[in-house]
Write a protein that holds these residues in place. Structure first.
Motif, mmCIF file in Angstrom:
data_model
loop_
_atom_site.group_PDB
_atom_site.id
_atom_site.type_symbol
_atom_site.label_atom_id
_atom_site.label_comp_id
_atom_site.label_asym_id
_atom_site.label_seq_id
_atom_site.Cartn_x
_atom_site.Cartn_y
_atom_site.Cartn_z
ATOM 1 N N ASP A 127 0.609 -1.242 -0.132
ATOM 2 C CA ASP A 127 0.130 -0.262 -0.312
ATOM 3 C C ASP A 127 0.689 1.345 -0.016
ATOM 4 O OD1 ASP A 127 -2.525 -1.896 -0.214
ATOM 5 O OD2 ASP A 127 -2.279 -1.864 1.996
ATOM 6 N N THR A 128 2.080 1.385 -0.197
ATOM 7 C CA THR A 128 3.248 2.624 0.265
ATOM 8 C C THR A 128 3.187 2.730 -1.543
ATOM 9 O OG1 THR A 128 3.895 1.089 1.867
ATOM 10 C CG2 THR A 128 5.391 3.852 1.156
ATOM 11 N N ASN A 129 2.768 4.361 -1.320
ATOM 12 C CA ASN A 129 3.943 4.617 -2.991
ATOM 13 C C ASN A 129 5.124 4.392 -2.783
ATOM 14 O OD1 ASN A 129 4.266 6.564 -4.369
ATOM 15 N ND2 ASN A 129 2.673 8.448 -4.232
ATOM 16 N N VAL A 130 5.419 3.665 -4.304
ATOM 17 C CA VAL A 130 6.962 3.918 -4.616
ATOM 18 C C VAL A 130 7.925 4.775 -4.371
ATOM 19 C CG1 VAL A 130 7.799 3.136 -7.583
ATOM 20 C CG2 VAL A 130 5.186 2.352 -6.804
ATOM 21 N N ALA A 131 7.099 5.966 -4.869
ATOM 22 C CA ALA A 131 8.776 6.645 -5.363
ATOM 23 C C ALA A 131 9.054 7.540 -3.233
ATOM 24 C CB ALA A 131 7.281 8.650 -5.050
ATOM 25 N N GLN A 132 7.717 6.605 -2.077
ATOM 26 C CA GLN A 132 8.257 6.844 -0.379
ATOM 27 C C GLN A 132 9.631 5.822 -0.425
ATOM 28 O OE1 GLN A 132 4.683 6.745 0.817
ATOM 29 N NE2 GLN A 132 4.832 8.725 1.282
ATOM 30 N N LEU A 133 9.197 4.536 -1.339
ATOM 31 C CA LEU A 133 10.268 3.363 -0.699
ATOM 32 C C LEU A 133 11.858 3.597 -0.780
ATOM 33 C CD1 LEU A 133 8.087 0.495 -2.697
ATOM 34 C CD2 LEU A 133 8.325 1.074 0.515
ATOM 35 N N SER A 134 12.576 3.063 -0.640
ATOM 36 C CA SER A 134 14.214 2.777 -0.679
ATOM 37 C C SER A 134 13.983 2.083 -2.425
ATOM 38 C CB SER A 134 15.098 2.550 0.226
ATOM 39 O OG SER A 134 14.646 0.706 0.247
ATOM 40 N N GLY A 135 15.686 2.678 -2.733
ATOM 41 C CA GLY A 135 15.668 2.383 -3.600
ATOM 42 C C GLY A 135 15.504 0.585 -3.912
ATOM 43 N N GLY A 136 16.410 -0.131 -2.761
ATOM 44 C CA GLY A 136 16.723 -1.832 -3.127
ATOM 45 C C GLY A 136 14.658 -1.947 -3.095
ATOM 46 N N GLN A 137 13.486 -1.481 -2.051
ATOM 47 C CA GLN A 137 12.739 -1.527 -1.971
ATOM 48 C C GLN A 137 12.073 -1.248 -3.881
ATOM 49 O OE1 GLN A 137 11.835 1.172 0.914
ATOM 50 N NE2 GLN A 137 11.993 -0.473 3.046
ATOM 51 N N ARG A 138 12.442 -0.308 -3.850
ATOM 52 C CA ARG A 138 11.647 -0.027 -5.346
ATOM 53 C C ARG A 138 12.439 -1.300 -5.929
ATOM 54 N NH1 ARG A 138 13.356 5.881 -6.184
ATOM 55 N NH2 ARG A 138 12.027 6.148 -4.271
#
Lengths: 266, 337
Positions: free
Chosen positions: A131-142
């Motif tokens: 449910d998180t916004n992609v822009a708020q994720l870290s590089g690895g999570q993205r």
């Protein structure tokens, strides 16, 4: 299975990849190695139909790629690109886009698409960011979210362009483990890597490129023995037996007189 | 980097849309009621419902303020949606119909036609659409075939805009009466807009809006970047082309009756991106509503600020828009160009 037959490709009339013949075997992790500009990424793009072949052919289960529609290609091969946009949308929304090749009018994602998207996020360990916004994720999570999107495409072949480049070391190892387990499930996994040692340790097959040509395609051990890596990269590649299995390392070449011929002819 | 969504659930999209609808309608009501001639709310209501249609009040409302208000809402919505589409298609947050030569292309086409064949003015929306299309395809084509960077696309757009604007100025200088039907053509404004002018443009705008909304899924995929979009099975070339045609139709139709209105297509989609995130459907709907609201309010301000003198609305828009654009430019510095 995807096969390249004497494939030449490039951009704006300039040939980057010359006469590459290879196939991407199901159940194997194939790693493409080579210096910058040696044609690895171009090969991926040509294999996916993102750049048209200048000569030769790309065959999907024996059918020339030029006779396939985009959707048909997208159902056979997925692509984790190197440079990516980060739209400001929910992660699950993004992974759902992996189902786009299967959508028919009126183009609404259904329950099955959600299920496939969620299980793809389980595989890449990004389910908790659903449910998180992609822009708020870290590089690895993205990266995990992007890979999940490619997995949701549910294709027999998966191409990844430098999937480890911007990751920290533990995530690099995780990424390679994911690649291995995907191959175990029967996918043909094809990666471009810059880390020679990672490739030698984790790949089933290694293809080495130099100046647009495929120099060799073999198992890691044979590639190591042949000395082609030293010749292409101009560094020494060594291996040692450790308690953690056979490990490889690179070092500057020791003996001055033994510079590879290819490097001096510029 | 791209800004983050402030509201997070789908319901908030709805709340924002309803809020924007109410605000826009309120601004429209105010716009019908306010002006150089003082009218009471009852007189406006009577005029709109057709009672006492022959009175001066009714004439002012029906032939001056109503077309003007409708024009402001239409142009705002069309330019804002055109901007959001262009930003997605060119994958460039700095792009907008004003910046990349779409508006000036439409303007030049209208100016040339008006100068050469004044009677053809009724075809202005179509002519403007053609000019806008020429502008957008020129810039998009240049950037495609040379593999230009994002900044180069913007610079190419600025150059194309300058060229077209010079063309407009030439036409206006040589045939001074050419654009007399559209006052303040070069800054943009709604003075003297008639319902007859609006009708064909409105048709073009509503059809394009509908088609654009129906392509929102494809736009979402396109926003992931060209390579990813193609590997997901989207025919990027054709979708891009269709979307650029729609963006040109929207901007061209607006320019045909309100002139070169800048900044709406830039500011509004950006603000909405910030508020709602980047799902294309929400973005287009909220841009349409936000654009309608913003331009209606600016037009209202243009009329009341120095009443009884009236500023062209383009000046108000630029006063609001230019600082925003500068802020955006410097915020983007050092990211991807």
């Amino acid at each position: 299975m995807i096969r390249l037959n004497r494939l030449c490709a490039g951009y704006f009339g300039k040939t980057v990849l010359r006469e590459a013949t290879m196939e991407f075997l199901p159940g194997k992790v194939t790693v493409l190695l080579g210096p910058n500009g040696s044609g690895k990424s171009t090969l991926l793009k040509a294999a996916l139909g993102l750049v048209p072949p200048m000569a030769g052919e790309v065959l999907y289960d024996g059918v020339d790629i030029r006779r396939l529609k985009r959707r048909q290609i997208a159902q056979k091969a997925a692509f984790l690109t190197q440079s990516r946009n980060t739209p400001s949308i929910q992660a699950l929304r993004m992974v759902l886009h992996g189902r786009f090749p299967y959508l028919t009018y009126p183009r609404r994602y259904g329950g099955q698409d959600y299920a496939i998207a969620r299980s793809a996020m389980d595989v890449t360990g990004s389910r908790q960011h659903e449910d998180t916004n992609v822009a708020q994720l870290s590089g690895g999570q993205r990266q995990g979210v992007y890979l999940a999107m490619a997995l949701a495409q549910d294709t027999p072949t998966l191409f990844m362009d430098e999937p480890t480049t911007y990751l920290d070391i533990s995530r690099q190892f995780e990424m390679m483990q994911t690649a291995r387990s995907l191959a175990r499930e029967g996918k043909a996994v094809v990666l471009v890597l810059h880390d020679i040692c990672l490739a030698l340790r984790e790949a089933d097959r290694i293809a080495v490129f130099q100046e647009g040509r495929l120099l060799c395609l073999d198992e890691p051990d044979a590639v190591y023995q042949s000395g082609v890596l030293e010749q292409v990269f101009g560094v020494g590649v060594y291996r040692v037996n450790t308690p953690h299995g056979t490990q490889y390392y690179c070092a500057p070449q020791q003996i001055p007189g033994q510079r590879p011929e290819k490097c001096s002819d510029t | 980097m791209r800004s983050l969504r402030i509201f997070s659930t789908r319901h908030s999209d709805g709340i924002l849309w309803v809020g924007l609808c109410v605000l826009t309608l309120a601004a429209a009501a105010l716009s019908l009621w306010t002006g150089a001639v003082k009218l009471g709310p009852a007189q406006v209501f009577d005029a709109l419902t057709g009672r006492d249609a022959a009175s001066t009040a009714a004439r002012i409302v029906l032939y001056s303020r109503l077309p003007r208000t409708c024009g402001a809402m239409l142009a705002g919505a069309a330019l804002a949606v055109s901007g959001s589409v262009i930003q997605t298609v060119l994958d460039n947050p700095l792009a907008s119909p004003g910046v990349i030569g779409v508006n000036s292309g439409a303007g030049l086409a209208v100016a040339l036609v008006c100068a050469a064949a004044p009677l053809a003015q009724r075809y202005a929306p179509l002519v403007a659409f053609g000019g806008a299309l020429a502008g957008v395809l020129l810039v998009a084509g240049l950037s495609r075939h040379t593999g230009a960077s994002r900044m180069t696309v913007i610079l190419a757009g600025v150059a194309v805009s300058a060229l077209f604007s010079a063309g407009i100025d030439t036409a206006v200088t040589l045939v001074p009466d050419a654009l007399s039907g559209v006052t303040d053509f070069r800054i943009g404004g709604f003075t003297g807009v008639t319902m007859a002018q609006l009708a064909p443009a409105a048709g073009l705008i509503f059809v394009s809006l509908g088609v654009a909304l129906s392509l929102s899924q494809q736009m979402d995929i396109l926003a992931l970047g060209s390579d990813t979009a193609q590997s997901l099975g989207l025919s990027v070339r054709s979708v891009r082309f269709i979307l650029l045609v729609l963006a040109a139709a929207l901007a061209g139709a607006a320019v045909s009756f309100c002139g070169l209105m800048s900044f709406v297509g830039l500011i509004v989609p950006h603000t909405m991106r910030r508020l709602l995130g980047e799902r294309s459907f929400s973005l287009m709907v909220s841009s349409a509503l936000g654009g309608a609201f913003f331009v209606t309010v600016c037009d209202l301000l243009a009329r009341v600020l120095f009443s009884p003198f009236e500023l062209p609305v383009g000046i108000i828009l630029a006063f609001a828009g230019a600082p925003f654009f500068l802020w955006l430019l410097f915020k983007q510095r050092g990211v991807r160009t």
